[in-house]
Motif scaffolding. Structure first.
Motif, short mmCIF file in Angstrom:
data_model
loop_
_atom_site.label_atom_id
_atom_site.label_comp_id
_atom_site.label_asym_id
_atom_site.label_seq_id
_atom_site.Cartn_x
_atom_site.Cartn_y
_atom_site.Cartn_z
N GLY A 129 -6.02 9.60 -5.46
CA GLY A 129 -5.70 9.14 -4.12
C GLY A 129 -6.74 9.49 -3.06
N SER A 146 0.84 -1.21 0.00
CA SER A 146 0.00 0.00 0.00
C SER A 146 0.87 1.26 0.00
CB SER A 146 -0.96 -0.01 1.18
OG SER A 146 -0.26 -0.07 2.39
N GLU A 193 3.86 1.59 -1.28
CA GLU A 193 4.43 1.76 -2.61
C GLU A 193 3.36 2.27 -3.57
OE1 GLU A 193 7.77 1.10 -3.71
OE2 GLU A 193 7.91 1.29 -1.54
N ALA A 194 2.12 1.73 -3.45
CA ALA A 194 1.08 2.02 -4.43
C ALA A 194 0.50 3.41 -4.26
CB ALA A 194 -0.04 0.97 -4.33
N LYS A 195 0.49 3.93 -3.01
CA LYS A 195 -0.21 5.20 -2.78
C LYS A 195 0.38 6.33 -3.62
CE LYS A 195 2.28 6.96 1.33
NZ LYS A 195 3.43 7.30 0.54
N ASP A 196 1.70 6.33 -3.81
CA ASP A 196 2.31 7.39 -4.61
C ASP A 196 1.82 7.34 -6.05
OD1 ASP A 196 3.64 8.06 -2.33
OD2 ASP A 196 5.46 6.94 -2.85
N GLY A 197 1.67 6.12 -6.55
CA GLY A 197 1.18 5.97 -7.92
C GLY A 197 -0.23 6.53 -8.06
N PHE A 198 -1.11 6.17 -7.10
CA PHE A 198 -2.49 6.65 -7.20
C PHE A 198 -2.57 8.16 -6.96
CE2 PHE A 198 -3.26 2.11 -6.56
CZ PHE A 198 -4.16 1.90 -7.57
N ASN A 199 -1.75 8.66 -6.04
CA ASN A 199 -1.75 10.11 -5.82
C ASN A 199 -1.28 10.86 -7.06
OD1 ASN A 199 -2.68 9.87 -3.24
ND2 ASN A 199 -0.64 9.90 -2.29
N SER A 200 -0.29 10.29 -7.76
CA SER A 200 0.27 11.00 -8.91
C SER A 200 -0.73 11.12 -10.05
CB SER A 200 1.55 10.32 -9.39
OG SER A 200 1.22 9.10 -9.99
N VAL A 201 -1.72 10.21 -10.10
CA VAL A 201 -2.75 10.36 -11.15
C VAL A 201 -4.01 11.02 -10.59
CG1 VAL A 201 -1.94 8.53 -12.67
CG2 VAL A 201 -3.53 7.96 -10.82
#
Ligand code: HEM
Lengths: 55, 211
Positions: free
Chosen positions: B157, B144, B146-154
């Motif tokens: 988040g 989670s 690791e993944a949160k940055d990816g979702f925030n960047s699009v």
């Protein structure tokens, strides 16, 4: 608790090839799917006698 | 008033459409064309069977709870059943997808069958992902964060917060399985309604019944 249990708790081992990187586990899964696909195409289906007679 | 009575009700429209497109003989057939006698046609139902094991083992996990499946040996076993049935679900689904791709199984007005299959694939990835997030162990913590940055960047988040355990567990056990279930149901009913697509060389003569 056996070899399998030991193996499941190891850190993933990766192989690299230039920019390409894949874990051995993922590579094995992909190869397994390809083998399964190949076998599904070439192995005769049991009870397919009618199909053979018709040909 | 009389115009209202003449207007057909939705119940009768639905009944007629259903009887025309999916009569009981098509829904529960006892024979299939000769070309269906091949192992490659079994991967759809193998995927379905794996999904059944996923749902059954997942229900047991839900009722028994995390302390059971983390600490008792039967709990470990059911947890493993859940995990491995997911692995086989994806393996069977990918072989199924490859088979249908090389058969071009979207021919003969079967596009929606292909599309519902593709949606099931994408939806299953989302379900598996939320499953990894709710393991309640260091793995899920790592994934989670690791993944949160990816979702925030699009920019999603705030709606889809992968570090929000409550949101993720509800998506995994309630929302996403229902979506997968409904998509799969439509997928299989469409296959029944259209019949199995003839092989490519048989296209012209067999598809005389093309609807
Ligand atoms: C939840 C996952 C899925 C389940 C449970 C499932 C189940 C099935 C079943 C039982 C059949 C009929 C038997 C067969 O031909 O194998 C079928 C047919 C089909 N599937 Fe799937 N499937 C899934 C995912 C997919 C995916 C990912 C695709 C491709 C994107 C796909 C494309 C098709 C097509 C085009 C047919 C129709 C073949 C025809 O009309 O002859 N399915 N599926």
């Amino acid at each position: 608790m056996g070899i399998f249990h030991h193996f499941m708790n190891l850190k993933a081992v990766y192989i690299h090839w230039g920019w390409f990187q894949i874990s051995i586990t993922n590579l094995l899964v992909i190869l397994f799917m390809l083998v399964l696909f190949g076998l599904a195409l070439v192995l005769p289906f049991p009870g397919n006698k009618k199909g053979k007679d018709q040909k | 008033m009389s115009a209202d009575i003449e207007k057909e009700m939705w119940t009768s429209k639905l009944r007629k459409g259903w009887q025309k497109n999916l009569p009981i003989e098509k829904l529960l057939p006892d024979t299939q064309p000769a070309y269906v006698a091949s192992w490659i046609y079994l991967f759809g139902v193998a995927t379905l069977a794996a999904l059944g094991v996923i749902v059954a083992s997942g229900l047991v996990l839900s009722f028994e709870g995390a302390s059971w499946y983390h600490y008792s040996s039967v709990g470990h076993f059911v947890n493993s059943m859940h995990f491995w049935s997911v692995q086989f679900f994806f393996i069977f689904m990918v072989v199924h997808l490859w088979g249908k791709f090389w058969m071009a199984a979207w021919r003969g007005r079967r596009l929606l069958t292909w599309i519902t299959g593709a949606l099931a694939f994408v939806g299953s990835i989302a379900t598996a992902f939320t499953g990894y997030l709710i393991q309640t162990n260091f793995d899920s913590q790592w994934i989670s964060y690791e993944a949160k940055d990816g979702f925030n960047s699009v920019g999603i988040g705030s709606r889809f917060n992968v570090t929000n355990f409550g949101q993720m567990i509800l998506l995994h056990v309630a929302f996403l399985p229902v979506i997968i279930g409904v998509i799969t149901l439509i997928h299989v009913l469409l296959v029944r309604a259209k019949g199995v697509v003839p092989p490519i060389d048989a296209f012209n003569n067999e598809l005389g019944e093309r609807k």
